[in-house]
Design an enzyme around this catalytic site. Sequence first.
Site, PDB file in Angstrom:
ATOM      1  N   CYS A  74     -46.782 -72.511  -8.994  1.00 16.65           N
ATOM      2  CA  CYS A  74     -46.655 -73.076  -7.651  1.00 16.65           C
ATOM      3  C   CYS A  74     -46.497 -71.979  -6.600  1.00 16.65           C
ATOM      4  CB  CYS A  74     -45.476 -74.053  -7.581  1.00 16.65           C
ATOM      5  SG  CYS A  74     -43.843 -73.266  -7.447  1.00 16.65           S
ATOM      6  N   CYS A  92     -44.517 -71.072 -14.044  1.00 16.42           N
ATOM      7  CA  CYS A  92     -44.985 -71.969 -12.990  1.00 16.42           C
ATOM      8  C   CYS A  92     -45.957 -71.261 -12.061  1.00 16.42           C
ATOM      9  CB  CYS A  92     -43.798 -72.514 -12.197  1.00 16.42           C
ATOM     10  SG  CYS A  92     -44.272 -73.726 -10.940  1.00 16.42           S
ATOM     11  N   CYS A 114     -42.978 -70.227  -6.718  1.00 19.54           N
ATOM     12  CA  CYS A 114     -42.768 -69.278  -7.808  1.00 19.54           C
ATOM     13  C   CYS A 114     -43.658 -68.042  -7.690  1.00 19.54           C
ATOM     14  CB  CYS A 114     -43.000 -69.970  -9.151  1.00 19.54           C
ATOM     15  SG  CYS A 114     -41.680 -71.129  -9.602  1.00 19.54           S
ATOM     16  N   ASP A 116     -45.250 -99.868  -3.003  1.00 16.65           N
ATOM     17  CA  ASP A 116     -44.551-100.883  -3.783  1.00 16.65           C
ATOM     18  C   ASP A 116     -44.286-102.096  -2.890  1.00 16.65           C
ATOM     19  OD1 ASP A 116     -42.483-100.033  -2.195  1.00 16.65           O
ATOM     20  OD2 ASP A 116     -41.315 -99.144  -3.807  1.00 16.65           O
ATOM     21  N   HIS A 119     -41.893 -76.690  -5.589  1.00 13.41           N
ATOM     22  CA  HIS A 119     -41.787 -76.314  -7.006  1.00 13.41           C
ATOM     23  C   HIS A 119     -41.593 -77.530  -7.899  1.00 13.41           C
ATOM     24  CE1 HIS A 119     -40.594 -74.490 -10.765  1.00 13.41           C
ATOM     25  NE2 HIS A 119     -39.521 -75.266 -10.733  1.00 13.41           N
ATOM     26  N   ASP A 136     -44.448 -93.174 -10.807  1.00 13.83           N
ATOM     27  CA  ASP A 136     -43.948 -92.697  -9.520  1.00 13.83           C
ATOM     28  C   ASP A 136     -42.450 -92.525  -9.621  1.00 13.83           C
ATOM     29  OD1 ASP A 136     -42.273 -94.797  -7.711  1.00 13.83           O
ATOM     30  OD2 ASP A 136     -43.634 -95.885  -9.031  1.00 13.83           O
TER      31      ASP A 136
END
Length: 413
Positions: free
Chosen positions: A343, A341, A346, A95, A372, A303
Site C-alpha cells: 500500500c 504490504c 507502507c 444496505d 493501509h 462489507d
Amino acid sequence: MSNNFAFEIKHSAEKSLARVGTISTPHGDIQTPAFIPVGTKATVKSVLPEAMKDLGSQALLANAYHLYLQPGPDLLDEAGGLAKFMNWNGPTFTDSGGFQVLSLGVGFKKVLAMDAKTFRSDQVIAGNKERLAHVDDDGVTFKSHLDGSMHRFTAEISMQIQHKIGADVIFAFDECTTLHNTRPYQELAMERTYDWAIRCLDEHKRLTESRSAKPYQALFGVIQGAQYEDLRKKAAGDLGAMSSSGIKFDGFGIGGALDKDALGTIVGWVNSTLPENKPKHLLGIGAPEDLFVGVENGVDTFDCVLASRIARSGAVYTSTGRINIANAPYIRDFNPIDEDCDCYTCQNFTRAYLCHLFRGKEMVAATLATIHNERYIVRLVDQMRQALLDGNFKEMKDEFLGRYTHRSGQSRD
C-alpha cells in the site's frame, strides 16, 4: 428496461462451497470473492475516492439510513446517483436500513458478535441507551439520532429511498434481531422479513419500470434466523424461491447478529440452501479470520466498517496480527507497518512516523492508517480468490492463521 446485472461462476472448489465468479453491474464488474469497503455517508472516512480505487477496491457500500437523513435521497437522485455524487467510478451497494432497526432499537450500535449463550429478552436494550426505534408488522418508526425528528421506514419506503440513492446493488428491508432475542421473537421477525421481502419485490418492480431511464439496480433478499438451523434454512428456502410481480431476487445477503463461534456453520446452512447461481453477500463481517470462514462457505462479497474504524484509533493490521501503532514500542521503529504490504502508506512511511502522527493527533494519521487497513483486507480477499483458482486455498488459510495471532471482533456500520 433490460436487466444488465449478472453473476457468472468461473470456478468452484471441490471440497467446500467456495467459488470464484464475476458480478456484472451497470458501473463495472466485481471479481469475487471480494471485500467491499464501507463508505457510510458516501465517503470512506478520511480517504479520497481515488485512493480507494488505487488500493484495489472494486466497489463501495453506503448506508441508506444515514443518506436518507443527510443529505436526503432526492438530492442524490438529482445529482445523478450515489456513484456520481461521490465521484466513484465503480459499482456501489446500499444496505436497506434494517440494521439500524437493531442498532437504534437496542442501542448495541455496531456490534454483531454477541454471546448466544447469555440472557434472553425481547425487551433487551444496551445500558444507558434510549430506545430510538419501534418495530411493528408494517415497518419501523424511529427517532433521528441527528435532531430527534420522527421518521417511518416500511418495505416500500426503503425501496423508494434506495432507488433514489441509485446504487447498483440494494437490499430488501428486513428486521435484524439480536442473539439475545427469544426464539418466538426470532420467528416473528422472520415472518415480518418474509412479508416485507414480497413487498420489496413488488415495489422494486414498480420503481424499475417507472424509472426505466435509470441504470438497473439489483435487489438482494436478506436471510435472517439468528443461530437456529431450521430458521436459517427456512428463510433461505423461502426467499430463494420467492417470486412476486414476475421477478425474483437477484442475489442474497446473509444478515442478522451472528454467533461468531458458529459463523461458518450458519453461513454454510444458508448458502447450501440458497440457489447456487445467485451471488451471496455477508453483511457486516470483516475480521481477517472471519473472511476465510465466509469464503470457504460460499460467500461472494463482504462489507464491513471494521478496517476503517479501528484505523482511526491507531489499530492496524500486520501479517502477524493487529497492533496499535501509537504504542511505545513503535516510537523508534523505522520499518513499514507491514513488510509484505504494497500500500501507499507502507511504501512511503514508517511505524515511527505513524506513531508520531497519532500521538500528535494529526489528521493525516487516520488517512494513512485507513489506506493501509483497507488495502490489507481488500488484498487478503484478492489473495483468497487467487488461491481458489490455484487450488491451494486450504494451505493459504492454514499458513495465514498460523501466524496471525490477534482475534479481532466483528463490526458493522
